[in-house]
Design a protein around this motif. Sequence first.
Motif, PDB file in Angstrom:
ATOM      1  N   VAL A   8     -33.144  45.425   3.006  1.00 58.37           N
ATOM      2  CA  VAL A   8     -33.761  46.096   1.867  1.00 58.37           C
ATOM      3  C   VAL A   8     -34.516  45.045   1.052  1.00 58.37           C
ATOM      4  O   VAL A   8     -33.912  44.074   0.583  1.00 58.37           O
ATOM      5  N   GLY A   9     -35.811  45.232   0.901  1.00 56.05           N
ATOM      6  CA  GLY A   9     -36.605  44.304   0.098  1.00 56.05           C
ATOM      7  C   GLY A   9     -36.533  44.674  -1.369  1.00 56.05           C
ATOM      8  O   GLY A   9     -36.747  45.833  -1.743  1.00 56.05           O
ATOM      9  N   MET A  10     -36.212  43.702  -2.219  1.00 54.50           N
ATOM     10  CA  MET A  10     -36.120  43.973  -3.655  1.00 54.50           C
ATOM     11  C   MET A  10     -37.248  43.267  -4.407  1.00 54.50           C
ATOM     12  O   MET A  10     -37.501  42.088  -4.184  1.00 54.50           O
ATOM     13  N   ASN A  11     -37.894  44.022  -5.263  1.00 53.56           N
ATOM     14  CA  ASN A  11     -39.008  43.504  -6.046  1.00 53.56           C
ATOM     15  C   ASN A  11     -38.523  42.416  -6.999  1.00 53.56           C
ATOM     16  O   ASN A  11     -37.635  42.641  -7.816  1.00 53.56           O
ATOM     17  N   ALA A  12     -39.109  41.237  -6.877  1.00 55.34           N
ATOM     18  CA  ALA A  12     -38.678  40.093  -7.690  1.00 55.34           C
ATOM     19  C   ALA A  12     -38.997  40.281  -9.174  1.00 55.34           C
ATOM     20  O   ALA A  12     -38.457  39.564 -10.011  1.00 55.34           O
ATOM     21  N   TRP A  13     -39.869  41.221  -9.510  1.00 51.07           N
ATOM     22  CA  TRP A  13     -40.213  41.456 -10.913  1.00 51.07           C
ATOM     23  C   TRP A  13     -39.325  42.503 -11.572  1.00 51.07           C
ATOM     24  O   TRP A  13     -39.469  42.767 -12.764  1.00 51.07           O
ATOM     25  N   TRP A  14     -38.431  43.114 -10.800  1.00 47.93           N
ATOM     26  CA  TRP A  14     -37.598  44.166 -11.378  1.00 47.93           C
ATOM     27  C   TRP A  14     -36.714  43.648 -12.506  1.00 47.93           C
ATOM     28  O   TRP A  14     -36.199  42.533 -12.461  1.00 47.93           O
ATOM     29  N   THR A  15     -36.521  44.505 -13.500  1.00 46.21           N
ATOM     30  CA  THR A  15     -35.563  44.239 -14.567  1.00 46.21           C
ATOM     31  C   THR A  15     -34.155  44.556 -14.054  1.00 46.21           C
ATOM     32  O   THR A  15     -33.975  45.079 -12.943  1.00 46.21           O
ATOM     33  N   ALA A  16     -33.153  44.258 -14.872  1.00 44.57           N
ATOM     34  CA  ALA A  16     -31.770  44.564 -14.505  1.00 44.57           C
ATOM     35  C   ALA A  16     -31.596  46.054 -14.238  1.00 44.57           C
ATOM     36  O   ALA A  16     -30.915  46.456 -13.284  1.00 44.57           O
ATOM     37  N   GLU A  17     -32.224  46.912 -15.056  1.00 48.57           N
ATOM     38  CA  GLU A  17     -32.111  48.367 -14.875  1.00 48.57           C
ATOM     39  C   GLU A  17     -32.710  48.794 -13.534  1.00 48.57           C
ATOM     40  O   GLU A  17     -32.143  49.642 -12.830  1.00 48.57           O
ATOM     41  N   GLU A  18     -33.851  48.226 -13.198  1.00 50.50           N
ATOM     42  CA  GLU A  18     -34.521  48.595 -11.942  1.00 50.50           C
ATOM     43  C   GLU A  18     -33.737  48.093 -10.728  1.00 50.50           C
ATOM     44  O   GLU A  18     -33.633  48.784  -9.705  1.00 50.50           O
ATOM     45  N   MET A  19     -33.182  46.886 -10.836  1.00 46.59           N
ATOM     46  CA  MET A  19     -32.327  46.380  -9.765  1.00 46.59           C
ATOM     47  C   MET A  19     -31.114  47.283  -9.569  1.00 46.59           C
ATOM     48  O   MET A  19     -30.728  47.613  -8.437  1.00 46.59           O
ATOM     49  N   ALA A  20     -30.506  47.694 -10.672  1.00 44.21           N
ATOM     50  CA  ALA A  20     -29.320  48.551 -10.603  1.00 44.21           C
ATOM     51  C   ALA A  20     -29.655  49.871  -9.913  1.00 44.21           C
ATOM     52  O   ALA A  20     -28.862  50.384  -9.110  1.00 44.21           O
ATOM     53  N   TYR A  21     -30.827  50.423 -10.229  1.00 45.80           N
ATOM     54  CA  TYR A  21     -31.220  51.692  -9.588  1.00 45.80           C
ATOM     55  C   TYR A  21     -31.338  51.521  -8.070  1.00 45.80           C
ATOM     56  O   TYR A  21     -30.792  52.324  -7.302  1.00 45.80           O
ATOM     57  N   ALA A  22     -32.028  50.473  -7.632  1.00 46.19           N
ATOM     58  CA  ALA A  22     -32.247  50.277  -6.193  1.00 46.19           C
ATOM     59  C   ALA A  22     -30.941  49.979  -5.456  1.00 46.19           C
ATOM     60  O   ALA A  22     -30.727  50.457  -4.335  1.00 46.19           O
TER      61      ALA A  22
END
Length: 304
Positions: A8-22
């Motif tokens: 799963v590729g995770m966007n390096a610009w994501w905030t904590a909230e966006e990381m938590a969602y993914a």
Amino acid sequence: LSSGIAAVGMNAWWTAEEMAYALADAAPKLLFCDAERWARVVEKPVMVEGIGVIGVRFDPPAASAGLPAVTPWSSVAAFAGRIPDVAVDPDADACIFYTSGTTGHPKGAQLTHRGCISNLFNLMYAGASSARAMELATGEAPPETPPAPVTLITTPLFHVTANNCGAYATTAAGGKLVLMHRWDAAEALRLIAAEKVSSMSGVPVMARELITHPDFATSDTSSLAALSGGGAQVPPDLVLKIEAKVATARPSTGYGMTETCGIITSIAGDFFVDKPDSAGPAMPNFEAKCVDDAGQTLAQGEVG
């Protein structure tokens, strides 16, 4: 991937909230995480409940209340185990890439092994058919054994362009990948000269910044054979500028989607210079049509 694990590729610009969602959406077993991403985990530790964490490029802190223990990458790299010998279903997920999110949460596009390999075949077909057409037009045959490609990867590794269109094709051809931490035209020129880069692909503005950079005229770009742009239309003037300014490199582009595992159309070289506002014809395993707002097929030449 060869052992049946989906990445799963995770966007390096994501905030904590966006990381938590993914992380909740993809439900991975492991998270590979650098210091910057770890700082976001610390903001919202609940995101890694039940997930093992591998620390990359930082010294993991001692386990503390509310935070999981972090296994350093060096421990993983030192493990001498064998890759499991498993039969992988071609239609199982090879990877999940998150795309868009302009109207809400990003969508986790599930890319299958079959889809990713089909994209690799499309890339090979695009190159081979274009080379064959040029041979018929000029009488000059391409080399029987072309040199191994050296590709400068300028786009993020959580994106289908860098992986499926850059890394896959280069790896399959026995080539070399050159990575950048972040885009910088001066650094790209340095890497092209130092690593003898033969192709570079990115969003169109990257090619424009490269050829208009003050160091361009004094940099060695003689190894460049292809300068590609995607993710947005390559402006026709840029197509012609690449052709005029880079003595050895030909312009190319394509249209694609994360959901289709890579390219849908492709165009390069003389064909692109001849039609600089084109995205090229569809690849063989796609059916394409142009429709109006009601979904009705339009005649050739009409805009839809």
